[in-house]
Structures are given as structure tokens and as C-alpha cells.
Design an enzyme around this catalytic site. Structure first.
Site, PDB file in Angstrom:
ATOM      1  N   ASP A 141       0.880  -1.166   0.000  1.00 51.65           N
ATOM      2  CA  ASP A 141       0.000   0.000   0.000  1.00 51.65           C
ATOM      3  C   ASP A 141       0.919   1.219   0.000  1.00 51.65           C
ATOM      4  O   ASP A 141       1.458   1.586   1.037  1.00 51.65           O
ATOM      5  CB  ASP A 141      -0.896  -0.038   1.250  1.00 51.65           C
ATOM      6  CG  ASP A 141      -1.833   1.154   1.304  1.00 51.65           C
ATOM      7  OD1 ASP A 141      -1.941   1.887   0.299  1.00 51.65           O
ATOM      8  OD2 ASP A 141      -2.457   1.351   2.360  1.00 51.65           O
ATOM      9  N   ILE A 142       1.133   1.799  -1.184  1.00 51.70           N
ATOM     10  CA  ILE A 142       2.003   2.976  -1.255  1.00 51.70           C
ATOM     11  C   ILE A 142       1.261   4.145  -0.603  1.00 51.70           C
ATOM     12  O   ILE A 142       0.100   4.404  -0.926  1.00 51.70           O
ATOM     13  CB  ILE A 142       2.373   3.298  -2.728  1.00 51.70           C
ATOM     14  CG1 ILE A 142       3.074   2.090  -3.397  1.00 51.70           C
ATOM     15  CG2 ILE A 142       3.242   4.554  -2.814  1.00 51.70           C
ATOM     16  CD1 ILE A 142       4.384   1.679  -2.769  1.00 51.70           C
TER      17      ILE A 142
ATOM     18  N   ASP B 215       0.518  17.380 -13.954  1.00 49.88           N
ATOM     19  CA  ASP B 215       1.413  17.053 -15.082  1.00 49.88           C
ATOM     20  C   ASP B 215       2.799  17.635 -14.838  1.00 49.88           C
ATOM     21  O   ASP B 215       3.039  18.777 -15.152  1.00 49.88           O
ATOM     22  CB  ASP B 215       0.799  17.604 -16.368  1.00 49.88           C
ATOM     23  CG  ASP B 215       1.644  17.281 -17.583  1.00 49.88           C
ATOM     24  OD1 ASP B 215       2.508  16.393 -17.491  1.00 49.88           O
ATOM     25  OD2 ASP B 215       1.447  17.952 -18.617  1.00 49.88           O
TER      26      ASP B 215
ATOM     27  N   GLU C 279      10.468  16.755 -20.983  1.00 52.57           N
ATOM     28  CA  GLU C 279       9.428  16.002 -21.693  1.00 52.57           C
ATOM     29  C   GLU C 279       8.542  16.962 -22.468  1.00 52.57           C
ATOM     30  O   GLU C 279       8.111  16.685 -23.589  1.00 52.57           O
ATOM     31  CB  GLU C 279       8.579  15.196 -20.690  1.00 52.57           C
ATOM     32  CG  GLU C 279       7.618  14.201 -21.346  1.00 52.57           C
ATOM     33  CD  GLU C 279       6.210  14.730 -21.622  1.00 52.57           C
ATOM     34  OE1 GLU C 279       5.397  13.973 -22.159  1.00 52.57           O
ATOM     35  OE2 GLU C 279       5.934  15.900 -21.296  1.00 52.57           O
ATOM     36  N   GLU C 280       8.274  18.105 -21.841  1.00 48.36           N
ATOM     37  CA  GLU C 280       7.338  19.059 -22.445  1.00 48.36           C
ATOM     38  C   GLU C 280       7.917  19.727 -23.696  1.00 48.36           C
ATOM     39  O   GLU C 280       7.190  20.352 -24.454  1.00 48.36           O
ATOM     40  CB  GLU C 280       6.928  20.117 -21.399  1.00 48.36           C
ATOM     41  CG  GLU C 280       6.233  19.530 -20.157  1.00 48.36           C
ATOM     42  CD  GLU C 280       4.833  18.972 -20.432  1.00 48.36           C
ATOM     43  OE1 GLU C 280       4.428  18.902 -21.604  1.00 48.36           O
ATOM     44  OE2 GLU C 280       4.158  18.600 -19.441  1.00 48.36           O
TER      45      GLU C 280
ATOM     46  N   ASP D 182       2.634   9.367 -16.205  1.00 46.35           N
ATOM     47  CA  ASP D 182       2.555  10.784 -16.568  1.00 46.35           C
ATOM     48  C   ASP D 182       1.093  11.193 -16.434  1.00 46.35           C
ATOM     49  O   ASP D 182       0.251  10.761 -17.217  1.00 46.35           O
ATOM     50  CB  ASP D 182       3.063  10.940 -18.012  1.00 46.35           C
ATOM     51  CG  ASP D 182       3.082  12.387 -18.502  1.00 46.35           C
ATOM     52  OD1 ASP D 182       2.691  13.290 -17.738  1.00 46.35           O
ATOM     53  OD2 ASP D 182       3.497  12.591 -19.657  1.00 46.35           O
TER      54      ASP D 182
END
Ligand code: PHE
Ligand code: ZN
Ligand code: ZN
Ligand code: CA
Length: 479
Positions: A41-42, A135, A169-170, A198
Site C-alpha cells: 500500500d504505497i 502534469d 518532456e514538455e 505521466d
């Protein structure tokens, strides 16, 4: 494994045509009584705290964490400090973009067969318009918390577990592309699976699983089975080249991931299934200044981070023709103390060449007790016992002499195994066992296979009359 690059061409991000694969039967049958598949359970509380931190970094740096802006490097440094403190080996890879310098952060857990790598990643950068908390603060925070929980779990992985936080990434998936472009072919071939996260906390969430069904890739099905097991209806999504898995998939590495939606609209049918608002975006703040800490759905985040945990836990132990650690090897470092007080922690001076007592081999040994007054002394070492072991034995030689007489126990040495927060005493030796000669003891530690444990020799002497416990030639071997 060796593999050929897939002959796939990716539509660029602009071609957001049919992101949700139309016409594909996508809804899972939900079992009547779902039983969650194995996994940790994170902590969503901890993950939310990481989001607070990323928001604070953005706020302190002009409201964003974008490539070439100070909020990005601050994000990298903060995540790195958490991973370093947890015992990861971290690497920062710098590269340049037209928006400025960027960085990838890769963390490697220092155990497991390095020929078989299971990697989990997501981008850490935001757009310049806002703080990028959904994001991709959500993916970053979830991956970070999973990495910290992995470290705390004390498990010994079969495979080499890595976590990646991509830059730029963007700007067009630049960080992950850069990583793969600079990774030698032999190293690429060792990557068995790349998992990408993501946007996993969208405020009007959907539960999407990347529809990557390359041959030999069962990870997609493991994710959908996981969602089934916890009663979360899901849909496949064709993410094409829209996130950092693309650089891995291009090379032919199996990839998988989850996503809770961006600018696309939630349909009426999806709102029926998942709740939320129909005919509205999954994330109305996508790439906008309002993608703040308030722009995250905690339930979606909680479900997705547990999916990450499930995947990391199970793929860390997956057999990929993994070379198992050899049996019969002594897992104890500096077992005869001949390197002095290295690899062991505990009472300073206990590991000694003092000739008042003989070593069994060489000149060094651990001399615990022998003070004739109230004392507590110990020597401790952490040992990773492979999950593949069938037997595991802790063996050592101990020489006990004493000024006490009779069979009453006054002074003791306990041999303990500490696993997580649990301490177990496997053997106790005392003044009543004194022979003045080295005697070998062997204790079964097979119940600790798959765990990293601390082996501890703990001596307690009472107020008078010394007892010396001299330990030498310690081994922990598996069969
Ligand atoms: N990569 C996109 C972004 O960061 C978000 C996205 C992720 C879109 C996964 C589709 C699938 O803007
Ligand atoms: Zn984005
Ligand atoms: Zn993103
Ligand atoms: Ca010795």
C-alpha cells in the site's frame, strides 16, 4: 535480452486523434468480490506531501518547474536528496535544449542482477505556464514514494530496479530520448521493462492503461488485472508517442503505464463508470497556471500509486533467466575481522588485535565484554539474503572465558537478527557456557530469505566479574 528496434513510426503529439482507442472492447469485467493482487500500500499521505513540496518549489521559483528555469533544477535536487538518503545510487545526466539546460535523474537500487533491469519513470518537468502538479508532479511523487517504500521494504530484488525522472518532456520527450540515445546498446538490451507514469491524479479522472501489446509484454495485462482486483474499471488508451515510454518502445523494449487524462473530454459513458463530470476535460488545468496542488484527485492518485507499487514489487522479482546469486558464498563482509573495524558497526574498539585474547584466525577478532562492570556492547552488519535461497545459515566461532563461577547466568551474548522493526534472538550464550576454547555455532536464518537483515552480536555484562565473548570467522551462506 537482445531485440531489434520496432519498425513503428510515431505520430507526433499534435496528432491526438482517437487517443482513446475507439471501437476496442475496453471495459474490464469487475469481479464480484475483488481480492487485491499482492503488493504494497504505497502511502498516499506521503505522496501528497511530495506534491506539497513540488508546489512549494514552483512557488519559490516563479510559479513553474520548467526546463531552463530554476524550479526544474530545484525539483531534481530535492528528489535526488530523498533517493540518496534512502540508499539509492543516483546519477544526474545533463543535456541542453533550446529552452536551456535540462537534467535526467536516474536512481538505481544497489542489488539484483544488473543484466536484467526493470525501470519505472516519468517526467519531472512542468510547462512554463504553471507548477505542473498533476502534469507531472503526480507521476514524479508516486514514483518517488514507491522508490522510498521499496528501499524501506528490505527486499532483495532478483532484477536491477531503477527509477527515472526525465527532463524536458514538455519540449518533445527530450530527456528520455537523450537517455536512450546515449545508452550503449548492451545496456539498452538489459532493460526488460519500462513503466511510465505521466498524469495520474487528474481532477476529473479516467483510468487508462497504455495499450502496448508488443510480443512478450505481459505488463499491460498485469496492470489491468491489478485494476480488476481492486474493482477499478479501466480502459485502454493508445498513447502513441505522447510520453517518455516512446523512446523505450521505439527500441523494442516492452512498456506499460497508466494515465488519468488531460485535455480530452470525459464522455457520458465514462462519467457513468468513473463518476466526475461528463462532457468536460479530465484535466481542465492541463498545461495551465491552475495545474496547482489543488488540481489533483486524491482517489485517482491513491489507486495509481498502488498500481505502481504492485508492478515494481512483482517485476523486481520476475525471473528473466536471471542469474541467481551463487550459493555457498559468504554474504558477510570482513567475516574474520582482518580488515579491522570495517563493514561492521557497533561498539567502537570491540573489533581488535588486543592480545589479551587470541583470534581464532589471523590477528583480528571481536572481543565483546570482559569489563567486569555493567556494560552493553555490540557488533552489527547488514546482510542481503537472496530470495532464491533454499537454506541460509549463520555460523560463527565464539570463545567464552569468565571470572564467574557456577551455572547461574550473569553475563550474556545474544545473537540477533533485525528485520525491519522486528528483532529476534536466535541464540544466547553466557558465562555458564565458558570453556576457554573456540566453539562453532550455526543458526538457521532461512526464514529471512528475500530480506535484508542486520546480524547483531549483543553482549550484556553485569556489575562484577568479567565474561569475555570473543567472536571470529562469521559466515552467512545460502544453499
Ligand atoms: N505527455 C503529455 C504531457 O505531458 C501527457 C500525456 C501523457 C498525454 C500520457 C497522453 C498520455 O503533456
Ligand atoms: Zn504536459
Ligand atoms: Zn506530462
Ligand atoms: Ca580473525
Amino acid at each position: 535480452m537482445k531485440r531489434l528496434p520496432l519498425r513503428t513510426t510515431f505520430a507526433v503529439a499534435a496528432a491526438a486523434t482517437a487517443l482513446v482507442a475507439a471501437g476496442v472492447p475496453t471495459t474490464a469485467a469487475v469481479p464480484a468480490t475483488p481480492a487485491a493482487l499482492a503488493g504494497p500500500d504505497i502511502s498516499v499521505t506521503n505522496t501528497a506531501a511530495h506534491l506539497d513540496q513540488l508546489q512549494a518549489i514552483a512557488t519559490a521559483n516563479g510559479g513553474n518547474r520548467a526546463t531552463g528555469r530554476p524550479g526544474y533544477l530545484a525539483s531534481v535536487n530535492w528528489v535526488k536528496s530523498k533517493l540518496d538518503a534512502a540508499g539509492y545510487t543516483t546519477t544526474v545526466q545533463q543535456f541542453s535544449t533550446s529552452s536551456g539546460t535540462s537534467y535526467n535523474l536516474v536512481a538505481e537500487w544497489p542489488a539484483g542482477d544488473a543484466n536484467h533491469v526493470v525501470m519505472t519513470g516519468g517526467h519531472l518537468d512542468s510547462v512554463s505556464a504553471g507548477p505542473g502538479i498533476n502534469d507531472n508532479g503526480t507521476g514524479s511523487a508516486g514514483i518517488l514514494e514507491t522508490a522510498l517504500a521499496w528501499a524501506a521494504s528490505g527486499q532483495v530484488p532478483r532484477n536491477r530496479v531503477k527509477f527515472a525522472f526525465w527532463g524536458a518532456e514538455e519540449q518533445g520527450l527530450l530527456g528520455s530520448k537523450n537517455y536512450m540515445a546515449n545508452l550503449p546498446t548492451a545496456e539498452k538490451d538489459k532493460i526488460e521493462l519500462y513503466l511510465n507514469f505521466d498524469m495520474i491524479g487528474s481532477p476529473n479522472p479516467g483510468y487508462f492503461v497504455y495499450d502496448d501489446n508488443a510480443a512478450g509484454n505481459g505488463a499491460r495485462d498485469d496492470l489491468t488485472s491489478y485494476f480488476d482486483s481492486v474493482g477499478v474499471p479501466w480502459e485502454y488508451i493508445d498513447v502513441q508517442g505522447r510520453s517518455d515510454h516512446a523512446a523505450f518502445r521505439t527500441y523494442g523494449i516492452p512498456t506499460a503505464g497508466t494515465y488519468t487524462g488531460a485535455e480530452e473530454y470525459k464522455t457520458a459513458a465514462q462519467a457513468q463508470k468513473w463518476g466526475g463530470t461528463a462532457n468536460a476535460p479530465f484535466d481542465p488545468c492541463y498545461h495551465a497556471s491552475c495545474d496547482t496542488r489543488a488540481n489533483v484527485n486524491t482517489t485517482a492518485l491513491d489507486r495509481n500509486i498502488d498500481a505502481i507499487g504492485h508492478m515494481v514489487w512483482s517485476y523486481a522479482q520476475k525471473t528473466y533467466g536471471t542469474t541467481l546469486p551463487p550459493t555457498g558464498e559468504n554474504l558477510v563482509k570482513n567475516p574474520s575481522f582482518e580488515s579491522g573495524a570495517v563493514s561492521w558497526t557497533g561498539t567502537s574498539g570491540a573489533i581488535t588485535t588486543n592480545t589479551g585474547r587470541p583470534a581464532r584466525t589471523g590477528t583480528w577478532k571481536a572481543w565483546l565484554g570482559g569489563n567486569g562492570r555493567t556494560t552493553t556492547e555490540n557488533i552489527t552488519q547488514s546482510v542481503a539474503i537472496p530470495a532464491s535461497a533454499t537454506t541460509a545459515a549463520l555460523s560463527f566461532w565464539v570463545r567464552i572465558d569468565t571470572a564467574e563461577s557456577g551455572s547461574t547466568v550473569y553475563d550474556t551474548t545474544k545473537v540477533q537478527v533485525v528485520s525491519g522493526t522486528t528483532t529476534s534472538t536466535l541464540g544466547t550464550y553466557s558465562n555458564a557456557n565458558a570453556t576457554g576454547n573456540y566453539v562453532q555455532k550455526t543458526l538457521d536464518v532461512s526464514s529471512y530469505k528475500g530480506k535484508t537483515v542486520s546480524v547483531k552480536f549483543l553482549t550484556n555484562e553485569d556489575a562484577s566479574l568479567q565474561t569475555s565473548f570473543v567472536v571470529d570467522d562469521v559466515s552467512l551462506t545460502t544453499g
